[in-house]
Write an enzyme that holds these catalytic residues in place. Structure first.
Site, PDB file in Angstrom:
ATOM      1  N   CYS A   1      -2.851   1.340   6.951  1.00 15.20           N
ATOM      2  CA  CYS A   1      -2.789   0.841   8.331  1.00 15.20           C
ATOM      3  C   CYS A   1      -3.367   1.874   9.279  1.00 15.20           C
ATOM      4  O   CYS A   1      -3.822   1.543  10.363  1.00 15.20           O
ATOM      5  CB  CYS A   1      -1.358   0.517   8.703  1.00 15.20           C
ATOM      6  SG  CYS A   1      -0.226   1.863   8.327  1.00 15.20           S
TER       7      CYS A   1
ATOM      8  N   GLU B   1       9.258   2.817  13.361  1.00 18.60           N
ATOM      9  CA  GLU B   1       9.935   3.106  12.091  1.00 18.60           C
ATOM     10  C   GLU B   1      10.322   4.582  12.025  1.00 18.60           C
ATOM     11  O   GLU B   1       9.850   5.415  12.797  1.00 18.60           O
ATOM     12  CB  GLU B   1       8.977   2.828  10.926  1.00 18.60           C
ATOM     13  CG  GLU B   1       8.513   1.402  10.893  1.00 18.60           C
ATOM     14  CD  GLU B   1       9.029   0.660   9.691  1.00 18.60           C
ATOM     15  OE1 GLU B   1      10.205   0.806   9.318  1.00 18.60           O
ATOM     16  OE2 GLU B   1       8.238  -0.084   9.119  1.00 18.60           O
TER      17      GLU B   1
ATOM     18  N   ASN C   1       0.802  -1.236   0.000  1.00 18.71           N
ATOM     19  CA  ASN C   1       0.000   0.000   0.000  1.00 18.71           C
ATOM     20  C   ASN C   1       0.839   1.295   0.000  1.00 18.71           C
ATOM     21  O   ASN C   1       0.346   2.345  -0.399  1.00 18.71           O
ATOM     22  CB  ASN C   1      -1.032  -0.012   1.137  1.00 18.71           C
ATOM     23  CG  ASN C   1      -0.421  -0.045   2.508  1.00 18.71           C
ATOM     24  OD1 ASN C   1       0.734  -0.412   2.670  1.00 18.71           O
ATOM     25  ND2 ASN C   1      -1.195   0.335   3.495  1.00 18.71           N
TER      26      ASN C   1
HETATM   27  P1  NAD Z   1       0.810  -9.131   4.102  1.00 19.75           P
HETATM   28  O1  NAD Z   1       1.088  -9.463   5.524  1.00 19.75           O
HETATM   29  O2  NAD Z   1      -0.072 -10.034   3.347  1.00 19.75           O
HETATM   30  O3  NAD Z   1       2.190  -9.051   3.276  1.00 19.75           O
HETATM   31  C1  NAD Z   1       3.256  -8.203   3.676  1.00 19.75           C
HETATM   32  C2  NAD Z   1       4.561  -8.790   3.173  1.00 19.75           C
HETATM   33  O4  NAD Z   1       4.827 -10.011   3.870  1.00 19.75           O
HETATM   34  C3  NAD Z   1       4.547  -9.149   1.687  1.00 19.75           C
HETATM   35  O5  NAD Z   1       5.786  -8.844   1.105  1.00 19.75           O
HETATM   36  C4  NAD Z   1       4.306 -10.649   1.723  1.00 19.75           C
HETATM   37  O6  NAD Z   1       4.747 -11.319   0.561  1.00 19.75           O
HETATM   38  C5  NAD Z   1       5.128 -11.046   2.927  1.00 19.75           C
HETATM   39  N1  NAD Z   1       4.775 -12.332   3.534  1.00 19.75           N
HETATM   40  C6  NAD Z   1       3.609 -13.014   3.431  1.00 19.75           C
HETATM   41  N2  NAD Z   1       3.684 -14.151   4.146  1.00 19.75           N
HETATM   42  C7  NAD Z   1       4.921 -14.204   4.706  1.00 19.75           C
HETATM   43  C8  NAD Z   1       5.582 -15.123   5.568  1.00 19.75           C
HETATM   44  N3  NAD Z   1       4.990 -16.226   5.998  1.00 19.75           N
HETATM   45  N4  NAD Z   1       6.839 -14.830   5.958  1.00 19.75           N
HETATM   46  C9  NAD Z   1       7.452 -13.692   5.564  1.00 19.75           C
HETATM   47  N5  NAD Z   1       6.871 -12.793   4.741  1.00 19.75           N
HETATM   48  C10 NAD Z   1       5.610 -13.039   4.324  1.00 19.75           C
HETATM   49  O7  NAD Z   1       0.251  -7.633   4.093  1.00 19.75           O
HETATM   50  P2  NAD Z   1      -0.227  -6.767   2.842  1.00 19.75           P
HETATM   51  O8  NAD Z   1      -1.549  -7.260   2.369  1.00 19.75           O
HETATM   52  O9  NAD Z   1       0.861  -6.623   1.848  1.00 19.75           O
HETATM   53  O10 NAD Z   1      -0.420  -5.337   3.529  1.00 19.75           O
HETATM   54  C11 NAD Z   1      -1.566  -4.976   4.220  1.00 19.75           C
HETATM   55  C12 NAD Z   1      -1.363  -5.064   5.726  1.00 19.75           C
HETATM   56  O11 NAD Z   1      -0.222  -4.293   6.088  1.00 19.75           O
HETATM   57  C13 NAD Z   1      -2.520  -4.473   6.496  1.00 19.75           C
HETATM   58  O12 NAD Z   1      -2.795  -5.265   7.634  1.00 19.75           O
HETATM   59  C14 NAD Z   1      -1.992  -3.096   6.914  1.00 19.75           C
HETATM   60  O13 NAD Z   1      -2.612  -2.547   8.050  1.00 19.75           O
HETATM   61  C15 NAD Z   1      -0.560  -3.421   7.155  1.00 19.75           C
HETATM   62  N6  NAD Z   1       0.285  -2.207   7.065  1.00 19.75           N
HETATM   63  C16 NAD Z   1       0.848  -1.761   8.233  1.00 19.75           C
HETATM   64  C17 NAD Z   1       1.612  -0.602   8.216  1.00 19.75           C
HETATM   65  C18 NAD Z   1       2.275  -0.086   9.474  1.00 19.75           C
HETATM   66  O14 NAD Z   1       3.230   0.680   9.362  1.00 19.75           O
HETATM   67  N7  NAD Z   1       1.804  -0.455  10.654  1.00 19.75           N
HETATM   68  C19 NAD Z   1       1.808   0.095   7.011  1.00 19.75           C
HETATM   69  C20 NAD Z   1       1.214  -0.408   5.847  1.00 19.75           C
HETATM   70  C21 NAD Z   1       0.458  -1.568   5.898  1.00 19.75           C
END
Ligand code: NAD
Length: 492
Positions: free
Chosen positions: A285, A461, A154
């Protein structure tokens, strides 16, 4: 962005195909007939190669004086600035958010590069006193080694910039695993770092499934830290997989509240709610997915929110008239659709939206639920779409209790003109961020960003806090007394 382009991995300074010889495609979420390119389906062997390259380059990179590392980041900032418009357009096509927001995403990366370039002349340790004579005490910052940066889709350039620039200025080498939904933005960012002068092996890019590439990285014995941003469940899995011996930084989802008090400027609050709930199609998020309204103004404010929401225009983010772009993919669209049914079954009132419009992308109508309470799933769970729920509060204490009645704790906001309300909110809202008279979104890169409770692992961060994560702060004692001096024993 030629449609037939095939993108590569970047390992040890070379753009190469995956050992798997397999690729996957990604389409434009605003028009799923448009294929954007083919991307490497990385595997465990690619990860091992990338980690080895990063390990080898670490010995040289750590010796580069931090201000010199900073010069590279400044050049990266210049290149990002030159390519800002082009990158913003690529980003809008790749993940859907409107151009004003994708420009801001690139701007955030520019700001971060500049901030971290300056850190090259700080990276402060501390000097302090000793309890013994002729003894000097201080801390110094040392790089960790090879770090894994795992990012969501995102903020596909800003979040990689947060992580990579902080890791690099501290002297670490990086294996970067971006979301499979935004491989082009990841590739463009790494190309810019390469052009800016990051030496070979210092940054490595491996695209591919999280379950394969991400898992291998997280479990890898040579990885000293994992900086992850993404879904709470993925973060929980990473904690299990990582084992001991690694620093784990997790930034995850949330269920962010805006409180509207009875003395609030309602027009200002309305702007904040609409921006917070529907910016990035609710896929932030920090999205305002709950609005908690004082009973005295509840009916009036609900009417205002519903009326404004109905006017929002859906469409391609490239069209300047669009207010809300598409969701990122079909899975996201199905998930949001599922939550509409859950909300209705729970007894919430669907006041507008709630449907998939007849368009060729993964759009969803901006949606408002009223009559919601804290026991409902739509109040508790992260929907990550253009859906917000409005809930009545009796008074400030009740509003704060409702705001805190979820497992998450990233961002929060209160609209009020009363100084006591403001101070109570700052003190009692259990969130990493609290805004007063502004929406839940709008972080600035020189301040810490991070959630508490299920939203984060405690490492924040950007800001100065990113430096804490990406370094070991070593304690050093220099005893120049010429004799054995025992702390706590040889004290006068
Ligand atoms: P996601 O958890 O599906 O994926 C994030 C990353 O993790 C991707 O690169 C994915 O390929 C990788 N990943 C998936 N499974 C993994 C595993 N088992 N081991 C290691 N890596 C793995 O999240 P998303 O759909 O890409 O993003 C949306 C989520 O991110 C929402 O929950 C949002 O709130 C959160 N988010 C948080 C922040 C913050 O700073 N707190 C910022 C942006 C998004």
């Amino acid at each position: 962005m030629p449609k037939s382009a095939t993108y590569k991995l970047y390992i040890d300074g070379r753009w190469i195909p995956s050992e798997s010889r397999e690729t996957y495609s990604r389409v434009n979420p605003a028009n799923y007939n448009e294929i954007l390119g083919r991307f490497q389906q990385g595997n465990a062997k690619d990860v091992d190669k990338a980690v080895d390259a990063a390990e080898e380059s670490f010995e040289k990179w750590r010796e580069v004086p931090p201000p010199k590392r900073g010069e590279i980041l400044l050049r990266a900032a210049q290149l990002l600035r030159q390519q800002k418009e082009e990158l913003a357009r690529i980003m809008t096509k790749e993940m859907g958010k409107v151009l004003t927001e994708t420009r801001a995403d690139v701007q955030e990366a520019i700001d971060t590069c500049e901030l971290m370039a300056g850190e090259g002349r700080r990276l402060f340790g501390r000097t302090t006193t000793s309890e013994l004579r002729d003894k000097f005490a201080m801390t110094v910052r040392l790089p960790l080694g090879v770090v894994a940066c795992i990012t969501p889709w995102n903020f596909p350039i800003a979040i990689p910039a947060w992580k990579l620039t902080a890791a690099l200025i501290c002297g670490n080498t990086v294996v970067f695993k971006p979301s499979s939904d935004t491989p082009i933005c990841a590739t463009k960012f790494v190309e810019i770092l390469e052009k800016a002068g990051v030496p070979k092996g210092v940054v490595n890019l491996v695209t591919g499934p999280g379950s394969i590439v991400g898992t291998r990285l997280v479990k890898h014995k040579k990885i000293r830290a994992v900086s992850f941003t993404g879904h709470r469940d993925t973060g929980a899995q990473i904690l299990k997989d990582a084992g001991v011996g690694k620093k784990i930084g997790l930034e995850m989802g949330s269920k962010n509240p805006i409180i509207i008090m009875d003395d609030a400027d309602l027009k200002l609050g309305l702007d904040g709610v609409i921006w917070g709930a529907f910016g990035t199609c609710g896929q932030r998020c920090t999205a305002a997915s709950r609005v908690i309204i004082h009973k005295k103004v509840r009916q009036k404010f609900e009417r205002m929110v519903i009326e404004r929401t109905k006017k929002l225009k859906l469409g391609s983010g490239l069209n300047p008239k669009t207010d809300v772009g598409p969701l990122v993919n079909k899975t996201a669209q199905d998930k949001v659709t599922g939550y509409i049914e859950i909300g209705k079954d729970e007894g919430a009132k669907l006041c507008c939206g709630g449907k998939v419009p007849k368009l060729k992308g993964w759009f969803f109508e901006p949606t408002i639920f009223t009559n919601t309470s804290s026991d409902m799933r739509i109040f508790q769970e992260e929907i990550f779409g253009p859906v917000t729920s409005l809930t009545e509060a009796k008074n400030l204490d009740d509003a704060i209790d409702l705001a805190n009645a979820v497992e998450y704790g990233l961002s929060s906001s209160i609209y009020t003109n009363n100084i006591r309300n403001m101070m109570q909110a700052i003190k009692y809202l259990e969130y990493g961020i609290t805004y007063i008279n502004s929406s839940t979104i709008g972080a600035e890169v020189h301040l810490p960003f991070g959630g508490i409770k299920s939203s984060g692992s405690g490492w924040q961060e950007v800001g100065w806090t990113a430096i804490n994560f990406f370094t070991d702060e070593k304690t050093v004692f220099i005893d120049y007394s010429g004799k054995l001096q025992r702390a706590q024993i040889d004290i006068e």
